[in-house]
Design a protein around this motif. Structure first.
Motif, PDB file in Angstrom:
ATOM      1  N   ARG A 123       0.852  -1.184   0.000  1.00 50.46           N
ATOM      2  CA  ARG A 123       0.000   0.000   0.000  1.00 50.46           C
ATOM      3  C   ARG A 123       0.889   1.236   0.000  1.00 50.46           C
ATOM      4  O   ARG A 123       1.987   1.229   0.545  1.00 50.46           O
ATOM      5  CB  ARG A 123      -0.897   0.022   1.233  1.00 50.46           C
ATOM      6  N   THR A 127      -1.385   6.601   1.960  1.00 52.28           N
ATOM      7  CA  THR A 127      -2.702   6.054   2.284  1.00 52.28           C
ATOM      8  C   THR A 127      -2.716   5.468   3.682  1.00 52.28           C
ATOM      9  O   THR A 127      -3.648   5.696   4.475  1.00 52.28           O
ATOM     10  CB  THR A 127      -3.089   4.971   1.257  1.00 52.28           C
ATOM     11  N   THR A 128      -1.673   4.712   4.002  1.00 54.39           N
ATOM     12  CA  THR A 128      -1.601   4.090   5.323  1.00 54.39           C
ATOM     13  C   THR A 128      -1.560   5.136   6.434  1.00 54.39           C
ATOM     14  O   THR A 128      -2.272   5.028   7.441  1.00 54.39           O
ATOM     15  CB  THR A 128      -0.363   3.189   5.406  1.00 54.39           C
ATOM     16  N   MET A 380       2.141  -4.138   3.568  1.00 55.05           N
ATOM     17  CA  MET A 380       0.689  -4.111   3.409  1.00 55.05           C
ATOM     18  C   MET A 380      -0.014  -3.750   4.713  1.00 55.05           C
ATOM     19  O   MET A 380      -1.111  -4.209   5.000  1.00 55.05           O
ATOM     20  CB  MET A 380       0.194  -5.483   2.918  1.00 55.05           C
TER      21      MET A 380
END
Length: 382
Positions: A123, A127-128, A380
């Motif tokens: 990711r 975003t994380t 991820m």
């Protein structure tokens, strides 16, 4: 009634002649031996050992023979059929062994080959981090609010107390959406055919929309992409991610803002982190401040110590995060909120800058170029 024909000779029956039976047997054995695979062998079996095969038809003729002739004829036919069935079983075993050996070679799996030739996905860290920040405030009772990226000037500037001649309202800072015809006169540097629509320069318009659409009190966090006419370099990008917070309620003060900022920084960087506020000016807050946090690397120990320089804070002990302040009463009035009854606070900062601090990213271009070598180390995480 005539007596049975005891002189009936099976040799005279064409299908039971010894040479006919021998020929049928030899043809069957030859076809079996020549079968190249199991599919061909099944066809040979149907032709030479099936119900319509020569030997099967000969076997049916035995029933019409006189008793003394059945034994000899049955023996010849039975031996021939037995030889054919034995040859079929033997050839089937050979072909099955060949098939199994071939499958072992053709479908073999080399367990020594690399198993990770297709790398695992990742990711994007922006975003994380954005979702982690959202989780911090959702846990405090805030809601996540979103709005359009193409925004009317009223929401982006007017409702936030940006005067018509404010520098941020010029083409040197803002992307204007070109209209289809000549527009009204606006800011000095606004294009003549501007439509009064811009690419939002901050997520503050989402705060305005939240006040217009929601019942008071309002506690929202507004993440999203924003656009400014900056050149792409190590510390700037024309498209970046921002997160802003708005809290409007009765009796909120600057002290509530300070406590909220401390909680956010401690949740992201550790329980020993603190913040400070420096006086500043923003059109939409009064009083306004720049928010700093103590350096997450040296914790201020490098200040005044030439022997221990800190690259993160340039040995100043503090790192600037973003702007904040008490919401300007003019903003509340523009949104239909009574400033005599309600007050609130707001702050905003760029998530790219926060990512640079948390993970020692030195070049902001790495975040936007799409190189998997940058995103893969973040994994991820969700």
């Amino acid at each position: 009634m005539s007596a049975p024909n005891k002189s009936y000779d099976p040799v005279e029956v064409e299908a039971l002649k010894p040479e006919t039976i021998d020929q049928a047997r030899e043809e069957a054995l030859a076809a079996i031996a020549a079968a190249p695979d199991l599919e061909a062998l099944r066809e040979v079996k149907a032709a030479h050992a099936g119900d319509r095969s020569p030997l099967a038809l000969a076997n049916r003729e035995i029933g019409a023979l006189p008793p003394h002739a059945k034994a000899d004829a049955g023996k010849r036919v039975g031996q021939a059929r037995g030889a054919v069935n034995k040859a079929l079983a033997g050839r089937r075993q050979e072909l099955e062994a060949e098939r199994d050996e071939r499958v072992l070679v053709e479908e073999a799996v080399d367990v020594t080959l690399p198993h990770d030739r297709v790398p695992a996905g990742a990711r994007h860290p922006l975003t994380t981090l954005s979702e982690r920040i959202e989780d911090i405030f959702v846990a405090m009772g805030y809601e996540v609010a979103e709005g359009p990226e193409v925004e009317a000037e009223w929401f982006n500037f007017d409702a936030l107390n940006f005067l018509p001649d404010h520098p941020a309202r010029t083409t040197t800072d803002t992307f204007f959406v070109r209209g289809t015809g000549a527009g009204d006169e606006g800011a000095a540097d606004e294009p003549e055919d501007a439509s009064g629509v811009v690419l939002r320069t901050h997520t503050s318009p989402v705060q305005v929309r939240s006040l217009l659409e929601r019942e008071l009190p309002v506690y929202v966090i507004c993440p999203g992409r924003v656009f400014r006419t900056d050149e792409l370099d190590a510390t700037h990008t024309p498209v970046f991610t921002q997160v802003e917070l708005l809290a409007i309620d009765e009796g909120l003060t600057m002290a509530d803002l300070k406590g909220t900022l401390d909680h956010m920084v401690q949740s992201l960087f550790g329980p020993d982190m603190t913040t400070r506020l420096r006086p500043y000016h923003f059109p939409f807050t009064e009083p306004s401040a720049e928010m700093d946090m103590v350096c997450y690397v040296c914790h201020g120990a490098s200040v005044g110590d030439p022997a221990r320089p800190c690259r993160a804070c340039s040995s100043e002990g503090w790192i600037e995060l973003g702007g904040c302040g008490v919401v300007n009463p003019r903003v509340l009035t523009a949104c239909g909120v009574d400033p005599e009854r309600y007050s609130g606070f707001a702050f905003g900062f760029g998530i790219e800058r926060m990512l640079m601090f948390r993970h020692n990213v030195e070049d902001m271009r790495d975040m936007v170029e799409g190189d998997v070598r940058f995103t893969r180390p973040f994994g991820m995480e969700i």
